[in-house]
Design an enzyme around this catalytic site. Structure first.
Site, PDB file in Angstrom:
ATOM      1  CE  LYS A 182      -3.598   4.702   0.471  1.00  0.00           C
ATOM      2  NZ  LYS A 182      -2.231   4.653   0.954  1.00  0.00           N
ATOM      3  CG  ASP A 217      -1.768   1.245   1.308  1.00  0.00           C
ATOM      4  OD1 ASP A 217      -2.906   1.177   0.818  1.00  0.00           O
ATOM      5  OD2 ASP A 217      -1.312   2.286   1.824  1.00  0.00           O
ATOM      6  CE1 TYR A 235       0.506   8.027   2.642  1.00  0.00           C
ATOM      7  CE2 TYR A 235       1.039   5.781   2.058  1.00  0.00           C
ATOM      8  CZ  TYR A 235       0.174   6.702   2.614  1.00  0.00           C
ATOM      9  OH  TYR A 235      -1.013   6.275   3.132  1.00  0.00           O
ATOM     10  CG  HIS A 288      -4.469   9.701   0.280  1.00  0.00           C
ATOM     11  ND1 HIS A 288      -3.121   9.685   0.037  1.00  0.00           N
ATOM     12  CD2 HIS A 288      -4.618   9.259   1.545  1.00  0.00           C
ATOM     13  CE1 HIS A 288      -2.495   9.241   1.121  1.00  0.00           C
ATOM     14  NE2 HIS A 288      -3.385   8.980   2.044  1.00  0.00           N
TER      15      HIS A 288
HETATM   16  P1  NDP Z   1       0.355   1.094  11.715  1.00  0.00           P
HETATM   17  O1  NDP Z   1      -0.876   0.918  12.519  1.00  0.00           O
HETATM   18  O2  NDP Z   1       0.693   0.127  10.665  1.00  0.00           O
HETATM   19  O3  NDP Z   1       1.556   1.255  12.747  1.00  0.00           O
HETATM   20  C1  NDP Z   1       2.842   1.524  12.333  1.00  0.00           C
HETATM   21  C2  NDP Z   1       3.669   1.746  13.572  1.00  0.00           C
HETATM   22  O4  NDP Z   1       3.719   0.541  14.333  1.00  0.00           O
HETATM   23  C3  NDP Z   1       5.089   2.112  13.268  1.00  0.00           C
HETATM   24  O5  NDP Z   1       5.542   2.985  14.271  1.00  0.00           O
HETATM   25  C4  NDP Z   1       5.825   0.770  13.336  1.00  0.00           C
HETATM   26  O6  NDP Z   1       7.170   0.992  13.689  1.00  0.00           O
HETATM   27  C5  NDP Z   1       5.066   0.077  14.444  1.00  0.00           C
HETATM   28  N1  NDP Z   1       4.995  -1.391  14.305  1.00  0.00           N
HETATM   29  C6  NDP Z   1       4.974  -2.133  13.179  1.00  0.00           C
HETATM   30  N2  NDP Z   1       4.864  -3.441  13.462  1.00  0.00           N
HETATM   31  C7  NDP Z   1       4.814  -3.541  14.806  1.00  0.00           C
HETATM   32  C8  NDP Z   1       4.710  -4.624  15.701  1.00  0.00           C
HETATM   33  N3  NDP Z   1       4.629  -5.877  15.266  1.00  0.00           N
HETATM   34  N4  NDP Z   1       4.682  -4.355  17.034  1.00  0.00           N
HETATM   35  C9  NDP Z   1       4.751  -3.087  17.491  1.00  0.00           C
HETATM   36  N5  NDP Z   1       4.856  -2.008  16.701  1.00  0.00           N
HETATM   37  C10 NDP Z   1       4.883  -2.243  15.355  1.00  0.00           C
HETATM   38  O7  NDP Z   1       0.300   2.596  11.157  1.00  0.00           O
HETATM   39  P2  NDP Z   1       0.229   3.345   9.791  1.00  0.00           P
HETATM   40  O8  NDP Z   1      -0.448   4.628  10.119  1.00  0.00           O
HETATM   41  O9  NDP Z   1       1.531   3.363   9.115  1.00  0.00           O
HETATM   42  O10 NDP Z   1      -0.814   2.525   8.911  1.00  0.00           O
HETATM   43  C11 NDP Z   1      -0.434   1.446   8.085  1.00  0.00           C
HETATM   44  C12 NDP Z   1      -0.475   1.816   6.605  1.00  0.00           C
HETATM   45  O11 NDP Z   1      -1.796   2.168   6.225  1.00  0.00           O
HETATM   46  C13 NDP Z   1       0.330   3.085   6.245  1.00  0.00           C
HETATM   47  O12 NDP Z   1       1.704   2.868   6.252  1.00  0.00           O
HETATM   48  C14 NDP Z   1      -0.265   3.418   4.894  1.00  0.00           C
HETATM   49  O13 NDP Z   1       0.266   2.599   3.869  1.00  0.00           O
HETATM   50  C15 NDP Z   1      -1.737   3.096   5.152  1.00  0.00           C
HETATM   51  N6  NDP Z   1      -2.502   4.293   5.539  1.00  0.00           N
HETATM   52  C16 NDP Z   1      -3.459   4.745   4.671  1.00  0.00           C
HETATM   53  C17 NDP Z   1      -4.176   5.878   4.962  1.00  0.00           C
HETATM   54  C18 NDP Z   1      -5.203   6.369   4.006  1.00  0.00           C
HETATM   55  O14 NDP Z   1      -5.655   7.500   4.162  1.00  0.00           O
HETATM   56  N7  NDP Z   1      -5.636   5.578   3.058  1.00  0.00           N
HETATM   57  C19 NDP Z   1      -3.956   6.634   6.186  1.00  0.00           C
HETATM   58  C20 NDP Z   1      -2.970   6.043   7.076  1.00  0.00           C
HETATM   59  C21 NDP Z   1      -2.297   4.907   6.747  1.00  0.00           C
HETATM   60  P3  NDP Z   1       8.406   0.361  12.849  1.00  0.00           P
HETATM   61  O15 NDP Z   1       8.276   0.819  11.417  1.00  0.00           O
HETATM   62  O16 NDP Z   1       9.580   0.946  13.541  1.00  0.00           O
HETATM   63  O17 NDP Z   1       8.294  -1.128  12.999  1.00  0.00           O
HETATM   64  C1  1BO Z   2      -1.295  12.403   4.633  1.00  0.00           C
HETATM   65  C2  1BO Z   2      -1.510  10.981   4.372  1.00  0.00           C
HETATM   66  C3  1BO Z   2      -2.015  10.238   5.539  1.00  0.00           C
HETATM   67  C4  1BO Z   2      -1.704   8.793   5.443  1.00  0.00           C
HETATM   68  O1  1BO Z   2      -2.291   8.152   4.360  1.00  0.00           O
END
Ligand code: NDP
Ligand code: 1BO
Ligand code: 1BO
Length: 359
Positions: free
Chosen positions: A130, A97, A102, A163
């Site tokens: 997106k 994704d 990004y 998005h």
């Molecule tokens: P997540 O809920 O996936 O959490 C990510 C965080 O959790 C990071 O700090 C990561 O750190 C940590 N993490 C990862 N794996 C573990 C684990 N097993 N145990 C503990 N901590 C962990 O957050 P996101 O907001 O990144 O959401 C995921 C994805 O969703 C985004 O990256 C994006 O691609 C998508 N997204 C889409 C949106 C939209 O508007 N369509 C909005 C927000 C997100 P580390 O990297 O250090 O492991």
């Molecule tokens: C600004 C983008 C938020 C995560 O999708």
């Protein structure tokens, strides 16, 4: 609400309205940083590559054997090869994704290319991107997608999402200044996105961050797989139920609560993880899968990338699933406030208005 296993095609996939399968777990890439190409390649090929040296040694040994021994070892080789394929399918990510916003699509593209050079077929990958708010005008849709395809080094993507359902002026500030949040021609943009599907540039289209009000407005059109923030700390039940009613598949983003509200340290989650001998991250991901959503946890750490995929072949018992559903103090992490709210000039004067006052 009970687990929704029936909505899954199999443990590893859900099915979109179009009939296309979406892998249940994908790799998130928001804030994944400069090492994204490595993370993407690792996520896709790690287990596959890990087995290759063993396979090479085995094959070399087979060749060195006499004909008879080599013949005898053939079935073993094929058992090994089958295991290789099974592991390869089970453990490697096939879903990534990303988004133009990004700023890392070129990196993601490099990772995908490396994975394909390592032997993964494009058709086995599911790539989501997106369209950003500045491009939410009908005439900007196709050029935006073309840029994304160029950066990703692909000739089509599997899912293209709106998005956020708000148009921003080029160079808009955070928070937006007066006049920087523009009217969004939702139907016009959607029509252009549908043309991308017709022209084979995109397999499916969908939306993110829609309220029920906005979803109902768009529902005149078919096939909408939305991505919404969802985790036990923000179940987002209203939009989830609305989507279910219309048979629309949902991808849960920020399934761990993102970095701001990471639920991996929530005592309820930790307790269930200990009981099941799983990690808190795995419990949160499995909760999303059992709820009937696909899920896109982000990590840049190789070990966690692997950990987050080890969510098949076991279940959260119903009573524990319900305990997770009962986590209190629900709150969005992504309110959209810094992107779309101008408290004096509007058009959105509060986060509540961004969500059509549904929260
Ligand atoms: P997540 O809920 O996936 O959490 C990510 C965080 O959790 C990071 O700090 C990561 O750190 C940590 N993490 C990862 N794996 C573990 C684990 N097993 N145990 C503990 N901590 C962990 O957050 P996101 O907001 O990144 O959401 C995921 C994805 O969703 C985004 O990256 C994006 O691609 C998508 N997204 C889409 C949106 C939209 O508007 N369509 C909005 C927000 C997100 P580390 O990297 O250090 O492991
Ligand atoms: C600004 C983008 C938020 C995560 O999708
Ligand atoms: C960084 C943008 C998230 C919206 O709340």
């Amino acid at each position: 609400m009970a687990s929704a296993k029936a909505m899954a095609q199999d443990e590893h996939h859900f099915v979109l309205k179009s009939g296309h399968a979406i892998p249940a777990v994908g790799l998130g890439t928001w804030r994944a940083g400069s090492d994204t190409a490595h993370s993407v390649q690792t996520a896709i090929t790690e287990v596959y590559s890990a087995y290759l040296p063993y396979l090479a040694i085995y094959m070399r040994r087979s060749v060195q054997h006499t004909n008879q021994v080599a013949m005898a070892s053939k079935p073993i080789l094929s058992v090994f090869a089958n295991n290789l394929i099974v592991n390869h399918l089970q453990a490697g990510y096939r879903h990534v994704d990303t988004a133009a916003q990004y700023g890392i699509e070129q990196e993601v593209g490099k990772g995908l290319k490396a994975a394909m050079e390592a032997g993964i077929n494009r058709k086995d990958l599911f790539v989501t991107s997106k369209i950003w708010c500045t491009n939410l005008a009908p005439e900007r849709v196709r050029p935006a997608l073309k840029n994304t395809l160029k950066d990703l080094q692909l000739d089509y993507i599997d899912l293209y999402l709106i998005h956020w359902p708000f148009r921003l002026k080029d160079g808009a500030h955070q928070p937006p200044e007066a006049g920087e949040v523009l009217e969004f021609d939702m139907e016009g943009v959607w029509r252009e996105m549908e043309r991308l599907v017709t022209d084979g540039l995109v397999k499916d289209i969908g939306v993110c961050n829609f309220s029920v009000t906005k979803l109902n407005r768009l529902l005149q059109s078919a096939n909408i797989p939305p991505a919404m923030e969802m985790h036990p700390g923000w179940k987002n039940n209203k939009i989830f139920e609305a989507c279910k009613k219309h048979g629309i598949h949902v991808t849960a983003y920020s399934p761990l609560g993102s970095s701001e509200k990471n639920l991996a340290h929530d005592p309820v989650v930790e307790k269930i993880a200990n009981k099941l001998n799983k990690t808190p991250g795995q419990v949160l991901i499995k909760w999303a899968l059992q709820r009937g959503t696909s899920v896109i946890p982000k990590s840049t750490k190789d070990e966690r990338i692997k950990e987050n995929m080890q969510v098949f072949g076991w279940e959260i018992p119903e009573e524990d699933f319900q305990v997770l559903c009962g986590i209190k103090d629900e709150k969005r992490v992504l309110t959209g406030e810094e992107l779309f709210v101008n408290k004096t000039h509007g058009p959105y004067k509060s986060a509540s208005e961004v969500w059509d006052n549904e929260d």
